[in-house]
Design a protein around this motif. Sequence first.
Motif, PDB file in Angstrom:
ATOM      1  N   GLU A 105       7.569  -3.594   0.033  1.00  0.00           N
ATOM      2  CA  GLU A 105       6.527  -3.627  -0.997  1.00  0.00           C
ATOM      3  C   GLU A 105       5.783  -2.303  -1.127  1.00  0.00           C
ATOM      4  O   GLU A 105       5.536  -1.815  -2.231  1.00  0.00           O
ATOM      5  CB  GLU A 105       5.546  -4.752  -0.672  1.00  0.00           C
ATOM      6  CG  GLU A 105       4.617  -5.103  -1.812  1.00  0.00           C
ATOM      7  CD  GLU A 105       3.946  -6.443  -1.576  1.00  0.00           C
ATOM      8  OE1 GLU A 105       2.711  -6.438  -1.406  1.00  0.00           O
ATOM      9  OE2 GLU A 105       4.652  -7.467  -1.549  1.00  0.00           O
ATOM     10  N   ASP A 106       5.432  -1.708   0.015  1.00  0.00           N
ATOM     11  CA  ASP A 106       4.682  -0.444   0.005  1.00  0.00           C
ATOM     12  C   ASP A 106       4.766   0.182   1.397  1.00  0.00           C
ATOM     13  O   ASP A 106       3.959  -0.122   2.269  1.00  0.00           O
ATOM     14  CB  ASP A 106       3.227  -0.690  -0.379  1.00  0.00           C
ATOM     15  CG  ASP A 106       2.425   0.606  -0.493  1.00  0.00           C
ATOM     16  OD1 ASP A 106       2.996   1.693  -0.254  1.00  0.00           O
ATOM     17  OD2 ASP A 106       1.223   0.525  -0.800  1.00  0.00           O
ATOM     18  N   THR A 121      -4.885  -3.488   6.901  1.00  0.00           N
ATOM     19  CA  THR A 121      -4.195  -2.218   7.104  1.00  0.00           C
ATOM     20  C   THR A 121      -4.556  -1.660   8.474  1.00  0.00           C
ATOM     21  O   THR A 121      -5.721  -1.616   8.860  1.00  0.00           O
ATOM     22  CB  THR A 121      -4.578  -1.207   6.018  1.00  0.00           C
ATOM     23  OG1 THR A 121      -4.227  -1.752   4.738  1.00  0.00           O
ATOM     24  CG2 THR A 121      -3.855   0.117   6.218  1.00  0.00           C
ATOM     25  N   LEU A 151       7.605  -9.073   9.211  1.00  0.00           N
ATOM     26  CA  LEU A 151       6.406  -8.595   8.516  1.00  0.00           C
ATOM     27  C   LEU A 151       6.523  -7.101   8.188  1.00  0.00           C
ATOM     28  O   LEU A 151       6.161  -6.662   7.094  1.00  0.00           O
ATOM     29  CB  LEU A 151       5.174  -8.852   9.380  1.00  0.00           C
ATOM     30  CG  LEU A 151       4.799 -10.314   9.602  1.00  0.00           C
ATOM     31  CD1 LEU A 151       3.699 -10.428  10.661  1.00  0.00           C
ATOM     32  CD2 LEU A 151       4.349 -10.965   8.298  1.00  0.00           C
ATOM     33  N   TRP A 207     -10.317 -10.260  10.623  1.00  0.00           N
ATOM     34  CA  TRP A 207      -9.182 -11.088  10.221  1.00  0.00           C
ATOM     35  C   TRP A 207      -8.485 -11.632  11.464  1.00  0.00           C
ATOM     36  O   TRP A 207      -8.311 -10.917  12.457  1.00  0.00           O
ATOM     37  CB  TRP A 207      -8.191 -10.250   9.411  1.00  0.00           C
ATOM     38  CG  TRP A 207      -6.971 -11.042   9.000  1.00  0.00           C
ATOM     39  CD1 TRP A 207      -6.830 -11.807   7.887  1.00  0.00           C
ATOM     40  CD2 TRP A 207      -5.746 -11.173   9.737  1.00  0.00           C
ATOM     41  NE1 TRP A 207      -5.588 -12.404   7.862  1.00  0.00           N
ATOM     42  CE2 TRP A 207      -4.896 -12.026   8.993  1.00  0.00           C
ATOM     43  CE3 TRP A 207      -5.285 -10.653  10.942  1.00  0.00           C
ATOM     44  CZ2 TRP A 207      -3.616 -12.362   9.407  1.00  0.00           C
ATOM     45  CZ3 TRP A 207      -4.006 -10.990  11.377  1.00  0.00           C
ATOM     46  CH2 TRP A 207      -3.184 -11.832  10.612  1.00  0.00           C
ATOM     47  N   GLU A 233       8.859  -6.639   5.266  1.00  0.00           N
ATOM     48  CA  GLU A 233       8.241  -7.050   4.007  1.00  0.00           C
ATOM     49  C   GLU A 233       7.256  -5.992   3.515  1.00  0.00           C
ATOM     50  O   GLU A 233       7.186  -5.698   2.314  1.00  0.00           O
ATOM     51  CB  GLU A 233       7.554  -8.400   4.185  1.00  0.00           C
ATOM     52  CG  GLU A 233       8.536  -9.555   4.359  1.00  0.00           C
ATOM     53  CD  GLU A 233       7.873 -10.849   4.787  1.00  0.00           C
ATOM     54  OE1 GLU A 233       8.498 -11.916   4.645  1.00  0.00           O
ATOM     55  OE2 GLU A 233       6.711 -10.797   5.263  1.00  0.00           O
ATOM     56  N   ILE A 234       6.494  -5.418   4.439  1.00  0.00           N
ATOM     57  CA  ILE A 234       5.555  -4.355   4.068  1.00  0.00           C
ATOM     58  C   ILE A 234       6.311  -3.138   3.570  1.00  0.00           C
ATOM     59  O   ILE A 234       5.934  -2.513   2.558  1.00  0.00           O
ATOM     60  CB  ILE A 234       4.661  -3.993   5.268  1.00  0.00           C
ATOM     61  CG1 ILE A 234       3.743  -5.171   5.617  1.00  0.00           C
ATOM     62  CG2 ILE A 234       3.838  -2.745   4.968  1.00  0.00           C
ATOM     63  CD1 ILE A 234       2.974  -4.978   6.904  1.00  0.00           C
ATOM     64  N   ASP A 239       1.316 -14.326   6.442  1.00  0.00           N
ATOM     65  CA  ASP A 239       1.736 -13.709   5.180  1.00  0.00           C
ATOM     66  C   ASP A 239       1.409 -12.220   5.260  1.00  0.00           C
ATOM     67  O   ASP A 239       0.262 -11.841   5.527  1.00  0.00           O
ATOM     68  CB  ASP A 239       0.986 -14.354   4.019  1.00  0.00           C
ATOM     69  CG  ASP A 239       1.462 -13.873   2.652  1.00  0.00           C
ATOM     70  OD1 ASP A 239       1.879 -12.697   2.541  1.00  0.00           O
ATOM     71  OD2 ASP A 239       1.400 -14.652   1.692  1.00  0.00           O
ATOM     72  N   HIS A 240       2.407 -11.377   5.038  1.00  0.00           N
ATOM     73  CA  HIS A 240       2.175  -9.933   5.186  1.00  0.00           C
ATOM     74  C   HIS A 240       1.104  -9.418   4.241  1.00  0.00           C
ATOM     75  O   HIS A 240       0.447  -8.407   4.515  1.00  0.00           O
ATOM     76  CB  HIS A 240       3.481  -9.164   4.975  1.00  0.00           C
ATOM     77  CG  HIS A 240       3.922  -9.080   3.544  1.00  0.00           C
ATOM     78  ND1 HIS A 240       4.553 -10.120   2.883  1.00  0.00           N
ATOM     79  CD2 HIS A 240       3.806  -8.078   2.628  1.00  0.00           C
ATOM     80  CE1 HIS A 240       4.820  -9.760   1.644  1.00  0.00           C
ATOM     81  NE2 HIS A 240       4.380  -8.525   1.461  1.00  0.00           N
ATOM     82  N   ASN A 241       0.891 -10.120   3.119  1.00  0.00           N
ATOM     83  CA  ASN A 241      -0.142  -9.694   2.171  1.00  0.00           C
ATOM     84  C   ASN A 241      -1.547  -9.891   2.722  1.00  0.00           C
ATOM     85  O   ASN A 241      -2.502  -9.284   2.223  1.00  0.00           O
ATOM     86  CB  ASN A 241       0.012 -10.474   0.860  1.00  0.00           C
ATOM     87  CG  ASN A 241       1.264 -10.077   0.109  1.00  0.00           C
ATOM     88  OD1 ASN A 241       1.457  -8.915  -0.213  1.00  0.00           O
ATOM     89  ND2 ASN A 241       2.118 -11.059  -0.171  1.00  0.00           N
ATOM     90  N   ASP A 242      -1.673 -10.743   3.723  1.00  0.00           N
ATOM     91  CA  ASP A 242      -2.991 -11.022   4.294  1.00  0.00           C
ATOM     92  C   ASP A 242      -3.378 -10.047   5.404  1.00  0.00           C
ATOM     93  O   ASP A 242      -4.544 -10.007   5.819  1.00  0.00           O
ATOM     94  CB  ASP A 242      -3.031 -12.444   4.859  1.00  0.00           C
ATOM     95  CG  ASP A 242      -2.887 -13.499   3.767  1.00  0.00           C
ATOM     96  OD1 ASP A 242      -3.226 -13.196   2.609  1.00  0.00           O
ATOM     97  OD2 ASP A 242      -2.435 -14.613   4.092  1.00  0.00           O
ATOM     98  N   GLN A 262       1.951   1.474   3.770  1.00  0.00           N
ATOM     99  CA  GLN A 262       1.077   0.582   4.521  1.00  0.00           C
ATOM    100  C   GLN A 262       1.619   0.254   5.921  1.00  0.00           C
ATOM    101  O   GLN A 262       0.966  -0.475   6.674  1.00  0.00           O
ATOM    102  CB  GLN A 262       0.871  -0.715   3.749  1.00  0.00           C
ATOM    103  CG  GLN A 262       0.185  -0.529   2.398  1.00  0.00           C
ATOM    104  CD  GLN A 262      -1.179   0.118   2.529  1.00  0.00           C
ATOM    105  OE1 GLN A 262      -2.039  -0.361   3.254  1.00  0.00           O
ATOM    106  NE2 GLN A 262      -1.372   1.247   1.831  1.00  0.00           N
TER     107      GLN A 262
END
Length: 310
Positions: free
Chosen positions: A106-107, A63, A99, A48, A102-103, A57-60, A110
């Motif tokens: 959400e969780d 881990t 970032l 990545w 945001e992580i 985007d933090h979703n991208d 992670q």
Amino acid sequence: MKVLDLFAGVGGFRLGMEMAGHQTVGWVEIDRFARESYEAIHKPKGEWTHDDIATVDHNDLPTADIWTFGFPCQDISVAGSRSGFKGSRSSLFFSVTKLLREIKKEDSSQLPSYLIIENVKNFLAVNGGWDFLATQIELDEIGYNLEWQVLNSRDHRVAQNRERIFIIGHLRGRDTRKVLPIGSNNKQTALKQVGVLTGQKFKQSARVYSPKGISPTLCAKGDAPKILVETSQGERSVTIHNLERLKKLAKSGYRLRRLTPLECWRAQGFPDWAFHRARDAGISDTQLYRQAGNTVTVPVVYEIAKRIPI
């Protein structure tokens, strides 16, 4: 452990971390020439990657257990604007913490267990120390305990006097290991300044150094230090005001030259094969000088990385 390499440059953090057995899973770098060198050196096919930390985007994000980043120092360094976090470059630090926030929201499971952050020594003092305090507050709110130390490259098997602050973040509640302090393992004598170039016929004033000893700090602008190479006589001090003086000096058995790009990369602890991969990819000498000045010193990163369990 898995590592996310932010503000990656040509991958100095990556080399040091992987020397200690860690694995890189992704990287971010905006400069196209640095990206070309990074890809040539590390061959990160399938990993990545992104070219702008401000638009990630933090979703991208993959881990990772460790995030490494030496965020831009142009607004912090003594040679820069010294505007600190008010500047547009060094404030990119908050793109990273955004970032992380945001992580966490959400969780939080992670979040990386470790942060390894590098910047110039003046980060401790810029804006009266308030920016460094803001860093501590920001990372504390996210959940990280911090330790930090100014480390000098000259103390870690490279021929360069380069002081940088390294900040280690430990996520509270995780079983992380204290990393700092790190002692010196190879103190060398500083390179001796033996002269100066001045005058209108020279592009800029420049200090001249003896080839004995270690290099002064490499500059991110890509200006390689000039060294006085003795060819037939002993060392001497010189002040060169014009080209005629330089010609006379040359006749007396001396010559001036810049450190080569390869020598600059060596002064950052890069193996020769890494430099040659970048050069063979078509990277110009101008960019190779800049990349050497912008990267982290690999053996210093290794000293940190080997203290973090795999």
